[in-house]
Structures are given as C-alpha cells and as structure tokens.
Design an enzyme around this catalytic site. Structure first.
Site, PDB file in Angstrom:
ATOM      1  N   ARG A  16       0.713  -1.174  -0.020  1.00 57.68           N
ATOM      2  CA  ARG A  16      -0.145  -0.067  -0.125  1.00 57.68           C
ATOM      3  C   ARG A  16       0.847   1.317  -0.154  1.00 57.68           C
ATOM      4  NH1 ARG A  16      -0.882   4.978   2.859  1.00 57.68           N
ATOM      5  NH2 ARG A  16      -0.338   3.686   4.535  1.00 57.68           N
ATOM      6  N   ASP A  17       1.721   1.712   1.088  1.00 57.44           N
ATOM      7  CA  ASP A  17       2.164   2.739   1.163  1.00 57.44           C
ATOM      8  C   ASP A  17       3.390   2.857   0.308  1.00 57.44           C
ATOM      9  OD1 ASP A  17       3.173   5.348   2.195  1.00 57.44           O
ATOM     10  OD2 ASP A  17       4.124   4.343   3.975  1.00 57.44           O
ATOM     11  N   CYS A 242       7.441   9.847   0.848  1.00 57.82           N
ATOM     12  CA  CYS A 242       6.520  10.855   0.726  1.00 57.82           C
ATOM     13  C   CYS A 242       6.661  11.740  -0.377  1.00 57.82           C
ATOM     14  CB  CYS A 242       6.547  11.690   2.096  1.00 57.82           C
ATOM     15  SG  CYS A 242       5.721  13.182   2.009  1.00 57.82           S
TER      16      CYS A 242
END
Length: 301
Positions: A16-17, A242
């Site tokens: 996911r991340d 990120c």
C-alpha cells in the site's frame, strides 16, 4: 543499556504505502497479489494490502477491491486496508476486510496540503468510520504523520503529536503508528516524541513508522525500541516515500529492519532470505532500484 523487547511485530506496508505513489504505468493486480503472497510465505504477520481511495487521486490503488478479494489468505496473517472515509470503509467491508487504518497529521499545514482540511476536521471525519467499523467488529489502526518534522512547518512539537495520537486512541483505534513522514528525525528526537505520546497512550499501543530520507530510520527504530516500542512498520525493498519530502528515500526497508532485529536477538517469525527474495521480486517487477542495503549486499554475494 535499556531493555529491548524480546519480540517485535513487523507491519509490512509495501503493497500500500510502498506502491501508492509510484509514477508511470499502473502496477498490475497480479504483481500486487504475488507480492502479498510472497510476504505472507516469508512469515510476515501483518500486511497492509490496499487503500480504498479514489482512483482519480491515487491511480495505483484503483484495484483495491480486486486485490483484497484476490488474496489467497494464509492463517495467522492480517490483511489490512487503508480506509480514509466512510465510502472507503463500505467498499472494504464488501471485500471482507478484517482490519482497516485511518490517518491524521500532527502538522496543520501538512493536513491542509494532503487532505484539504484541518487536523480537527480530519478527526471529525473519522467518527462515522469508527462507528461503522465497530458495528462490523473491524479493528481500526491509526496513523499520525509528520511526527518528527513537516516539509512545510519544519519542527513539530511532541505535544502536538501526543494530542493527535490521543484523539485517535480515544476514538477507538487499537494501535497508533507514529510516522516520520519526511524522514528528518534523529534518535533523541524520536525518543522525546515517544515519551510525550506515551504519557497519553500506552506504549504497548504504539508503533514506529520511519522513513529513511536522512539515513536515520534504523537508528531511530533502535532508539524507540529502547522506549518500549515493539511494533515496527516497514516496506520491502524500501518502497515508497512521501512525495512532498525533498530527496525522499522511501520507507525503511523491511529487510534492513529484520537484519538489525535478528542481530539484536529479537524474534519476529520472519524468514530473512525469503524477504530478501521478495524485495528483489517487486523492485525488478516495477523497474525500480532496490533500496534495501541488506538485499543488495546479499544479492551481490
């Protein structure tokens, strides 16, 4: 020397991340399922497999339903999904999900940039999600991002992290994952943050989620293990990162975390060789460099 935990539960966030912000072509459902199955076969006890968000905003997670229904589930493994809103949770429930996650930020600026609302507003949105999850006996995990720094605000006060973590815990999240989203944290700051949070949330309900932008992730994990943390999030092959962090190097690699834990005599139940092979599989499948130092060293032997 502080007492270290005898067992650490590793939470794998790669599917996911790790994959959600990959640029270029959408990664196939088949590759994602193969990744999830390989992780489970390696002994990983918890896999965050998908995210029920709008494909318009996160194209790589557009096949969440196909992923969750396509998993050949292995006994003893938790397959979780991110559900940031009620619609996402309803879709996840239809797929038989057993555990979900919601996320807040410790930085007002990051909350506004990332999800277009204040921290308080984001927490209010989770109330109906928590209510529906409880009605279906689904456990909810909470994430707090920007716990050690923000790309817009810079330093983040530990007390602010504690405030958001407490709100999620009081709301019903059984565990709170503390994320150094931009990877700027250092060991003493990580310790101070965990100490501040643990005054409001029991330390056995906290997890570490550190990114490796500044090469500090393993040092930070060791530091918070000394504070009583015994749950660590990581991403196989160091996938992810990120998109707002300058020079983002991705999540800390699961292989590197496992190698360190094994060196400390800490049990995890995970097979390092199989995890390394899994990292090689996914990074080669999506034509991305393997960011695991251990994976690269072992594969060079």
């Amino acid at each position: 020397m502080a007492q270290l935990p005898q067992f650490v539960r590793m939470v794998e966030v790669g599917p996911r991340d790790g994959l959600q912000n990959e640029a270029g072509d959408v990664i196939s459902t088949e590759i994602k399922l193969e990744l999830i199955h390989r992780l489970a076969d390696a002994g990983v006890p918890y896999i965050e497999a998908a995210s029920f968000v709008s494909p318009k905003w996160v194209p790589q997670m557009g096949d969440a339903q196909a992923v969750m229904t396509g998993i050949q589930r292995k006994a003893g493994v938790t397959y979780a999904a991110l559900t940031p809103n009620l619609k996402g949770l309803e879709s996840a429930i239809a797929c038989g999900v057993e555990e979900v996650a919601v996320f807040g930020a410790a930085s007002e600026a990051f909350s506004q940039k990332n999800i277009n609302c204040s921290i308080a507003e984001s927490l209010e949105r989770f109330a109906p999600v928590m209510e529906l999850a409880k009605a279906h006996n689904i456990r909810v995990r909470g994430y707090v991002s920007c716990t050690l720094g923000c790309p817009y605000e810079g330093e983040v006060a530990p007390e602010k992290v504690a405030e958001v973590a407490k709100a999620l815990y009081d709301m019903g999240c059984y565990e709170i994952s503390l994320g150094d989203t931009v990877g700027v944290g250092t060991p003493l700051k990580a310790k101070a943050m965990v100490r501040a949070v643990s005054r409001h949330v029991p330390v056995d309900r906290l997890a570490a989620h550190f990114h490796d932008t500044y090469g500090q992730a393993l040092a930070n994990i060791y530091a918070v293990l000394e504070e009583g943390i015994s749950v660590v999030d990581s991403s196989v092959g160091g996938l992810g990162g990120c998109p707002y962090a300058k020079g983002a190097a991705g999540n800390v690699a699961s292989e590197d975390v496992l190698y360190m834990l094994q060196g400390l005599g800490i049990e995890t139940g995970i097979d390092l060789d199989k995890l390394i092979a899994t990292g090689q599989f996914i990074t080669s499948s999506i034509n991305r460099p393997n960011r695991s130092k251990v994976g690269l060293a072992r594969c060079a032997d």
